[in-house]
Enzyme design. Structure first.
Site, PDB file in Angstrom:
ATOM      1  N   ASP A 438      -0.881   2.394   6.402  1.00  0.00           N
ATOM      2  CA  ASP A 438       0.308   2.102   5.965  1.00  0.00           C
ATOM      3  C   ASP A 438       0.369   2.512   4.473  1.00  0.00           C
ATOM      4  OD1 ASP A 438       3.000   1.506   4.755  1.00  0.00           O
ATOM      5  OD2 ASP A 438       3.336  -0.178   6.184  1.00  0.00           O
ATOM      6  N   HIS A 439       0.850   3.510   3.906  1.00  0.00           N
ATOM      7  CA  HIS A 439       0.660   3.645   2.494  1.00  0.00           C
ATOM      8  C   HIS A 439       1.416   2.780   1.568  1.00  0.00           C
ATOM      9  CE1 HIS A 439      -1.126   6.322  -0.518  1.00  0.00           C
ATOM     10  NE2 HIS A 439      -0.784   7.594   0.175  1.00  0.00           N
ATOM     11  N   ARG A 440       2.192   1.734   1.980  1.00  0.00           N
ATOM     12  CA  ARG A 440       2.748   0.630   1.258  1.00  0.00           C
ATOM     13  C   ARG A 440       1.630  -0.174   0.891  1.00  0.00           C
ATOM     14  NH1 ARG A 440       7.548  -0.842   5.186  1.00  0.00           N
ATOM     15  NH2 ARG A 440       5.797  -0.615   6.464  1.00  0.00           N
TER      16      ARG A 440
END
Length: 468
Positions: A438-440
């Site tokens: 998850d790039h968050r």
């Protein structure tokens, strides 16, 4: 006096809203004890035997095997207490008092509270205020009809409407003969007037098959006529079409994967690694005696060590609060393919286990998954997932994150390949590792660092000793 209590499909936890009846364990007329399993249902997560919180005689069942019921829908009714002449409810010549079935054990219908925790029923004594159950069966010709035993007919099987008066459509000013909330919802969502339907069930009961047949007929009538002059002929429909309902585990997987792709901005990075030394290390462990160590257990141990170095990946995102939630403990999920679909059992506190303990736990949960006995608690609560798709004979993949987790490590097959080792070309045991994250929760530097550490431990297992 005997009272008839209604047992509704309880909240089985983990946000489940419905379940499919797989197998009834009791018949109408049977005497049941408190907490005796009465039905086996399949939820979106597991097969569950549902215990009844009341003791007494089963007077009616609701729902045929194969049908779906929402949480809160009636499952069965049970007569508890004593009749006017002082006998236990159900005593006499009825089917529920067969001496050979229950008299030999000396068991009598019990009215005390359930010992099992069922959301909405509790664990205490039976409540002092017991309401009588209103009839939930349809009203025919203005007269309420007592609940009847369920006919063993699948609700989704089309039936010809009976020619008897019971097959009449519901009167315009009377109640609609529908029991199932699913049938009502299906009709409401499609703007279908149930009063215009002729039920094919007992006493004109409108079944799901009746609604689906009416919707198909309406779709045929609404289709434009392309055979008129000047219109191009319609393309013939396929001769054979099979529709597979997205329900049970398959439906749950579809919902979770769709939600993952819709909510999570995922990215994938991968690397090839020389697993020759890892395989030699495993062979040496197993040659030393004791329980055999699996490759999956070694990879899991490497994962937990990597998560200790890169805790950003052992997390989830609270979208409403706009916060990243990091977990101190590693509850490691692993993908397991079964005949009923893909499931992800969870190894609790994987970071505290050694390779031997991990091997045993993987074996136990895998066997339970194949037998369909995993509980919802064993299928939820994971913080990171390990997916060994190499068992299917493939080298690589781009895994979809198991929502609401933040990352998944995928492992391909370990096969001999040409590899430059110590400056020379050699045949080595090579594996492709891929990390979807998850790039968050992190950027590429963190994800790459995690994956590189995993690859280093695979290539040189001695690296792992530094974290043990």
């Amino acid at each position: 006096m005997a009272q008839v209590l209604e047992f509704k499909l309880p909240d089985l936890g983990e946000g489940l809203t419905e379940a499919e009846i797989v197998r009834w364990l009791v018949e109408v007329g049977d005497v049941v004890a408190v907490d005796q399993p009465v039905v086996e249902v399949e939820t979106a997560k597991a097969m569950v035997e549902v215990p009844c919180p009341y003791g007494g005689v089963v007077t009616a069942r609701f729902g045929a095997e194969g049908s779906e019921l929402p949480v809160g829908a009636p499952l069965l009714t049970v007569a508890v207490g004593e009749t006017a002449d002082g006998r236990p409810a159900g005593d006499g010549s009825g089917a529920g008092t067969d001496g050979a079935k229950d008299g030999a054990s000396g068991r009598e219908p019990a009215a005390e509270g359930s010992g099992n925790v069922l959301v909405g029923y509790g664990t205490s004594e039976a409540p002092a205020r017991r309401r009588r159950v209103r009839p939930t069966a349809p009203v025919v010709n203005g007269q309420p009809r007592a609940p009847e035993p369920v006919r063993e007919t699948r609700a989704d099987t089309p039936q010809a409407a009976p020619s008897t008066p019971a097959g009449r459509a519901a009167p315009a000013d009377g109640p609609v003969p529908v029991i199932s909330p699913l049938v009502r919802r299906l009709a409401r969502q499609n703007g279908l007037d149930l009063r215009k339907l002729t039920g094919s069930g007992p006493d004109g009961l409108i079944l799901r098959a009746d609604v689906e047949h009416a919707l198909r007929a309406a779709g045929t009538q609404d289709r434009p006529d392309t055979t008129k002059a000047g219109a191009a002929p319609a393309t013939a429909a396929p001769a054979s079409v099979t529709r597979v309902p997205l329900k049970g585990i398959r439906g749950a997987v579809a919902d979770k994967l769709s939600r993952s792709r819709n909510e999570i901005p995922d990215a994938t990075c991968w690397v090839d690694a020389d697993a020759t030394e890892l395989m030699r290390t495993r062979a040496a462990m197993n040659a030393a005696g004791g329980p055999k160590i699996s490759v999956l257990a070694l990879l899991a141990r490497i994962c937990t060590a990597a998560l200790a170095r890169f805790p950003e990946l052992n997390s989830s995102v609270d979208t409403e609060a706009r916060e990243i939630v990091r977990y101190a403990d590693v509850h490691l999920g692993f993908a397991a393919q079964t005949e009923r679909g893909l499931v992800v059992p969870v190894v609790r506190d994987a970071h505290t286990r050694d390779a031997e303990s991990l091997t045993a736990e993987f074996a136990r949960l895998t066997e339970a998954a194949r037998e369909g006995t995993l509980t919802p608690a064993q299928l939820t609560g994971g913080t990171f997932t390990l997916n060994n798709y190499g068992v299917f004979g493939v080298d690589g993949s781009t895994p979809i994150i198991n929502h609401p987790e933040a990352a998944m490590l995928g492992v391909g097959r370990i096969v001999p390949k040409p590899w430059v080792h110590e400056g020379e070309l050699a045949v080595r045991q090579v594996v492709q590792l891929s990390l979807t994250f998850d790039h968050r929760v992190c950027d590429g530097g963190t994800a790459g660092g995690f994956l590189r550490y995993v690859a280093d431990c695979v290539e040189q297992p001695a690296v792992l000793l530094r974290t043990l």
